[in-house]
Enzyme design. Structure first.
Site, PDB file in Angstrom:
ATOM      1  N   HIS A 181       4.789  -1.751  10.515  1.00  0.00           N
ATOM      2  CA  HIS A 181       6.167  -2.024  10.931  1.00  0.00           C
ATOM      3  C   HIS A 181       6.932  -0.732  11.194  1.00  0.00           C
ATOM      4  O   HIS A 181       6.474   0.362  10.881  1.00  0.00           O
ATOM      5  CB  HIS A 181       6.889  -2.865   9.871  1.00  0.00           C
ATOM      6  CG  HIS A 181       6.994  -2.202   8.527  1.00  0.00           C
ATOM      7  ND1 HIS A 181       7.919  -1.222   8.249  1.00  0.00           N
ATOM      8  CD2 HIS A 181       6.272  -2.375   7.390  1.00  0.00           C
ATOM      9  CE1 HIS A 181       7.780  -0.821   6.997  1.00  0.00           C
ATOM     10  NE2 HIS A 181       6.775  -1.498   6.448  1.00  0.00           N
ATOM     11  N   CYS A 223       2.584  -1.073   2.926  1.00  0.00           N
ATOM     12  CA  CYS A 223       2.571  -1.211   4.386  1.00  0.00           C
ATOM     13  C   CYS A 223       2.406   0.139   5.070  1.00  0.00           C
ATOM     14  O   CYS A 223       2.528   1.187   4.455  1.00  0.00           O
ATOM     15  CB  CYS A 223       3.860  -1.867   4.864  1.00  0.00           C
ATOM     16  SG  CYS A 223       4.040  -3.588   4.341  1.00  0.00           S
TER      17      CYS A 223
END
Length: 200
Positions: A160, A176
């Site tokens: 992301h 992440c």
């Protein structure tokens, strides 16, 4: 005079030493001094920033084929590599990576969903570690997922963007992989649902 000999380096010795230093691998020249960041980096007192140069890679050692395209994330060099299905497009992006080894997951997965303007809910373990975090953050400038997110087949794991550009090139996430918003926007347009992903 005490009888001790004093070593005076010759020009040849100086040049030889300089050449040896320049031939040292980039990894050995990486600065790993403590720095601090906020947000996801609140898990520790300091983070480590990678200032070594990136290098392009060939896809063959990592994938059998480029079906649906391929993404390789190198946790050590903090870089994300992308190859299109036809092999004509190759991209290399600096990234943020998990803050600690226990938050790091390696192996093969794939993109299962793409969201522009993602919302965010911290996982139960994140809220346990950071009880002051909100249980929900809508899309926008305060969202830690930035402007775009590629959801992986592993629960809670994503590639992301981030509005906090200080995180890129650092160990600063809860698991992440983060990119600059302009880079995730470009990758979002290139990657498909089904794109294969390998974290090493």
């Amino acid at each position: 005079m005490t009888g001790r000999s004093v070593f005076t380096p010759s020009r040849r010795a100086f040049l030889a030493g300089g050449a040896a230093l320049l031939s040292t691998p980039a990894l050995a020249q990486t600065y790993n001094g403590p720095q601090t960041t906020r947000g996801e980096g609140d898990l520790t007192q300091g983070v480590r920033r990678n200032v070594s140069s990136f290098r392009s890679l060939d896809w063959q050692p990592y994938f059998d084929n480029l079906s649906n395209g391929a993404i390789l994330v190198d946790i050590t060099s903090r870089a994300l590599h992308y190859w299109s299905a036809d092999g004509a497009t190759y991209k290399l992006y600096p990234s943020s990576v998990p803050l600690t080894e226990d938050l790091t997951r390696r192996g093969r997965t794939r993109v299962v969903r793409k969201i522009e303007g993602p919302d965010w809910r911290p996982t139960p373990s994140m809220l346990k570690r950071n009880p002051d975090w909100p249980p929900y953050v809508p899309p926008g400038p305060n969202n830690p997922l930035g402007t775009h997110a590629l959801y992986l087949s592993w629960t809670y794991y994503r590639i992301h963007g981030t509005h906090d550009t200080r995180k890129i090139g650092r160990q600063s996430s809860n698991g992440c992989i983060g990119l600059y918003n302009e880079h995730i926007s470009e990758l979002f347009a290139l990657a498909k649902v089904g794109t294969q992903v390998l974290l090493i």
